[in-house]
Design an enzyme around this catalytic site. Structure first.
Site, PDB file in Angstrom:
ATOM      1  N   ASP A  51      -1.796   2.770  -0.636  1.00 39.89           N
ATOM      2  CA  ASP A  51      -1.069   3.908  -0.048  1.00 39.89           C
ATOM      3  C   ASP A  51      -0.403   3.552   1.277  1.00 39.89           C
ATOM      4  OD1 ASP A  51      -2.026   5.453  -2.098  1.00 39.89           O
ATOM      5  OD2 ASP A  51      -3.462   6.577  -0.871  1.00 39.89           O
ATOM      6  N   HIS A  52      -1.146   2.814   2.122  1.00 40.97           N
ATOM      7  CA  HIS A  52      -0.639   2.637   3.483  1.00 40.97           C
ATOM      8  C   HIS A  52       0.431   1.568   3.610  1.00 40.97           C
ATOM      9  CE1 HIS A  52      -2.991   5.867   4.692  1.00 40.97           C
ATOM     10  NE2 HIS A  52      -4.164   5.268   4.546  1.00 40.97           N
ATOM     11  N   GLU A  82      -4.908   8.434  -8.097  1.00 37.13           N
ATOM     12  CA  GLU A  82      -5.661   9.522  -7.450  1.00 37.13           C
ATOM     13  C   GLU A  82      -4.749  10.737  -7.368  1.00 37.13           C
ATOM     14  OE1 GLU A  82      -7.032   8.680  -3.539  1.00 37.13           O
ATOM     15  OE2 GLU A  82      -8.104   6.901  -4.177  1.00 37.13           O
ATOM     16  N   ARG A 103       9.961   4.599   8.423  1.00 37.92           N
ATOM     17  CA  ARG A 103      11.398   4.414   8.639  1.00 37.92           C
ATOM     18  C   ARG A 103      12.242   4.961   7.494  1.00 37.92           C
ATOM     19  NH1 ARG A 103      13.463   0.519  12.246  1.00 37.92           N
ATOM     20  NH2 ARG A 103      12.301   0.779  14.164  1.00 37.92           N
ATOM     21  N   ASN A 127      -6.411   0.093  -2.751  1.00 39.49           N
ATOM     22  CA  ASN A 127      -5.574   1.283  -2.555  1.00 39.49           C
ATOM     23  C   ASN A 127      -4.424   0.889  -1.614  1.00 39.49           C
ATOM     24  OD1 ASN A 127      -4.499   3.581  -1.204  1.00 39.49           O
ATOM     25  ND2 ASN A 127      -6.183   4.803  -1.987  1.00 39.49           N
ATOM     26  N   ARG A 170       3.735  11.979   1.190  1.00 41.71           N
ATOM     27  CA  ARG A 170       3.861  11.380   2.526  1.00 41.71           C
ATOM     28  C   ARG A 170       3.866   9.855   2.480  1.00 41.71           C
ATOM     29  NH1 ARG A 170      -1.974  12.865   5.123  1.00 41.71           N
ATOM     30  NH2 ARG A 170      -1.343  14.944   4.463  1.00 41.71           N
ATOM     31  N   HIS A 171       3.309   9.265   1.442  1.00 47.87           N
ATOM     32  CA  HIS A 171       3.403   7.791   1.333  1.00 47.87           C
ATOM     33  C   HIS A 171       3.884   7.380  -0.057  1.00 47.87           C
ATOM     34  CE1 HIS A 171      -0.722   8.611   0.067  1.00 47.87           C
ATOM     35  NE2 HIS A 171      -1.219   8.650   1.304  1.00 47.87           N
ATOM     36  N   GLY A 208      -8.818   0.887   0.815  1.00 48.67           N
ATOM     37  CA  GLY A 208      -7.413   0.892   1.174  1.00 48.67           C
ATOM     38  C   GLY A 208      -7.119   0.526   2.607  1.00 48.67           C
ATOM     39  N   HIS A 209      -7.412   1.457   3.514  1.00 45.90           N
ATOM     40  CA  HIS A 209      -6.947   1.322   4.897  1.00 45.90           C
ATOM     41  C   HIS A 209      -7.339  -0.008   5.532  1.00 45.90           C
ATOM     42  CE1 HIS A 209      -7.137   1.942   9.286  1.00 45.90           C
ATOM     43  NE2 HIS A 209      -5.987   2.549   9.057  1.00 45.90           N
ATOM     44  N   HIS A 219      -2.624   7.165  -4.312  1.00 42.75           N
ATOM     45  CA  HIS A 219      -2.806   8.621  -4.273  1.00 42.75           C
ATOM     46  C   HIS A 219      -1.421   9.251  -4.168  1.00 42.75           C
ATOM     47  CE1 HIS A 219      -4.897  12.279  -2.115  1.00 42.75           C
ATOM     48  NE2 HIS A 219      -4.187  12.638  -3.157  1.00 42.75           N
ATOM     49  N   HIS A 222     -14.097   5.018   0.208  1.00 49.43           N
ATOM     50  CA  HIS A 222     -13.654   5.777   1.382  1.00 49.43           C
ATOM     51  C   HIS A 222     -14.327   5.242   2.649  1.00 49.43           C
ATOM     52  CE1 HIS A 222     -11.913   8.900   3.820  1.00 49.43           C
ATOM     53  NE2 HIS A 222     -11.158   9.180   2.790  1.00 49.43           N
ATOM     54  N   GLY A 223     -13.473   4.776   3.557  1.00 53.48           N
ATOM     55  CA  GLY A 223     -13.963   4.319   4.857  1.00 53.48           C
ATOM     56  C   GLY A 223     -14.662   2.966   4.827  1.00 53.48           C
ATOM     57  N   ARG A 263       0.280  12.184  -3.320  1.00 55.56           N
ATOM     58  CA  ARG A 263      -0.025  13.454  -2.656  1.00 55.56           C
ATOM     59  C   ARG A 263       1.081  14.456  -2.924  1.00 55.56           C
ATOM     60  NH1 ARG A 263      -4.240  12.685   1.443  1.00 55.56           N
ATOM     61  NH2 ARG A 263      -3.855  14.875   1.887  1.00 55.56           N
ATOM     62  N   THR A 289      -6.518  12.066   5.831  1.00 53.73           N
ATOM     63  CA  THR A 289      -6.917  11.384   4.608  1.00 53.73           C
ATOM     64  C   THR A 289      -7.813  12.353   3.845  1.00 53.73           C
ATOM     65  OG1 THR A 289      -8.003   9.405   3.698  1.00 53.73           O
ATOM     66  CG2 THR A 289      -8.890  10.269   5.758  1.00 53.73           C
ATOM     67  N   THR A 290      -8.202  11.975   2.615  1.00 51.38           N
ATOM     68  CA  THR A 290      -9.017  12.879   1.807  1.00 51.38           C
ATOM     69  C   THR A 290     -10.310  13.212   2.548  1.00 51.38           C
ATOM     70  OG1 THR A 290      -8.150  11.670  -0.091  1.00 51.38           O
ATOM     71  CG2 THR A 290      -9.930  13.223  -0.507  1.00 51.38           C
ATOM     72  N   GLU A 339     -16.708   8.808  -8.453  1.00 51.31           N
ATOM     73  CA  GLU A 339     -16.579   7.918  -7.306  1.00 51.31           C
ATOM     74  C   GLU A 339     -17.370   8.546  -6.174  1.00 51.31           C
ATOM     75  OE1 GLU A 339     -12.634   6.576  -6.212  1.00 51.31           O
ATOM     76  OE2 GLU A 339     -13.276   6.231  -4.137  1.00 51.31           O
TER      77      GLU A 339
HETATM   78  N1  PXP Z   1     -11.269   6.647  -2.696  1.00 51.43           N
HETATM   79  C1  PXP Z   1     -10.611   7.821  -2.627  1.00 51.43           C
HETATM   80  C2  PXP Z   1     -10.909   8.855  -3.656  1.00 51.43           C
HETATM   81  C3  PXP Z   1      -9.683   8.083  -1.609  1.00 51.43           C
HETATM   82  O1  PXP Z   1      -9.064   9.281  -1.554  1.00 51.43           O
HETATM   83  C4  PXP Z   1      -9.398   7.061  -0.681  1.00 51.43           C
HETATM   84  C5  PXP Z   1      -8.373   7.306   0.393  1.00 51.43           C
HETATM   85  O2  PXP Z   1      -7.124   7.512  -0.199  1.00 51.43           O
HETATM   86  C6  PXP Z   1     -10.068   5.832  -0.815  1.00 51.43           C
HETATM   87  C7  PXP Z   1     -11.018   5.669  -1.797  1.00 51.43           C
HETATM   88  C8  PXP Z   1      -9.805   4.702   0.114  1.00 51.43           C
HETATM   89  O3  PXP Z   1     -10.267   5.001   1.381  1.00 51.43           O
HETATM   90  P1  PXP Z   1      -9.947   4.024   2.592  1.00 51.43           P
HETATM   91  O4  PXP Z   1      -8.470   4.024   2.773  1.00 51.43           O
HETATM   92  O5  PXP Z   1     -10.693   4.617   3.728  1.00 51.43           O
HETATM   93  O6  PXP Z   1     -10.454   2.665   2.184  1.00 51.43           O
END
Ligand code: PXP
Length: 238
Positions: free
Chosen positions: A9-10, A70, A18, A7, A49-50, A213-214, A43, A191-192, A45, A100-101, A151
């Site tokens: 996104d970040h 997403e 910026r 992911n 935002r990203h 992702g993060h 994602h 997630h996480g 959104r 975040t979600t 998921e």
């Molecule tokens: N899965 C879903 C459905 C999410 O919404 C996210 C966060 O956008 C992730 C996975 C990834 O989560 P993380 O950034 O904590 O790895």
């Protein structure tokens, strides 16, 4: 064997800090793909935002591996998915004020809307996954609405404060996998998840796709910082 969707996104979050044109998530997607990622996840959104509409469009044209979008169930998002046609959509809840979600999609409450969206995605040949907590009612509602996959939300596991809670949340993921598999669903997770906590989840058989992702973007900033500094010193001093 399980596979990884990154992911990105970040990467876009850094760009938007910026309102600049770098770093481009499209370039990041290429790096992930060259490193062997199974897929690229973003994602889109509602507040952009990203990731923005241009990113989604260009990623659709350039990602050769799986492109997983997403999005929430809102009508404008569903229309974007119908137009862009990613390989997969992962349906998530969305609150504007969240970092975040938070939590999973309530597939019991929104089952009728979910079933409509699944039908429209299937018409375009798009796979549908719902992002849910490992709860039997949510899993069965996803199956009944026609989802191809779910998921499983790993947030409770990632946030577990002690060994007992870690074991309890891992058991919930295993139980969720069993219920989903019996209902004919493919099981993903995310997630996480981090470099430190991925081990026990990766060891669960039958979780086929991880969306992370993060932690990967955070690691990339650090493992790339030395080379980036050296390159700039080179330009200043040469
Ligand atoms: N899965 C879903 C459905 C999410 O919404 C996210 C966060 O956008 C992730 C996975 C990834 O989560 P993380 O950034 O904590 O790895």
């Amino acid at each position: 064997m399980a596979v990884l969707n990154v992911n990105i996104d970040h990467v876009a979050t850094i760009r938007q800090a910026r309102r600049a044109d770098e770093p481009d998530p499209v370039w990041a997607a290429v790096q992930c793909e060259l490193a062997g990622a199974n897929g690229i996840t973003v994602h889109l959104r509602q507040d952009r935002r990203h990731i923005n509409d241009r990113d989604v469009q260009v990623l659709k044209q350039t990602v050769a591996c799986k492109f997983n979008l997403e999005m929430c169930l809102s009508e404008p998002m569903v229309k974007i998915a119908e137009r862009v046609v990613p390989d997969q959509v992962t349906l998530v809840p969305e609150k504007r004020e969240e970092l975040t979600t938070e939590g999973g999609l309530d597939c019991v409450r929104y089952k009728a809307r979910l079933a409509q969206v699944v039908k429209r995605m299937h018409k375009k040949g798009i796979l549908v996954s719902s992002f849910i907590t490992p709860d039997e009612a949510q899993i069965l509602a996803s199956a009944e609405a026609g989802c191809d996959a779910i998921e499983l939300h790993t947030g409770a596991y990632a946030n577990a404060a002690n060994d007992r809670t870690v074991e309890k949340t891992l058991n919930a993921l295993r139980d969720g996998r069993d219920i989903a598999t019996a209902a004919g669903l493919i099981v993903h997770a995310g997630h996480g998840l981090t470099y430190r906590n991925i081990g026990p989840v990766a060891a669960i058989e039958g979780l086929w796709e991880f969306n992370i992702g993060h932690s990967i973007v955070a690691r990339a900033v650090l493992v790339g910082m030395r080379a980036a500094t050296q390159e700039m010193i080179q330009l200043i001093t040469s």
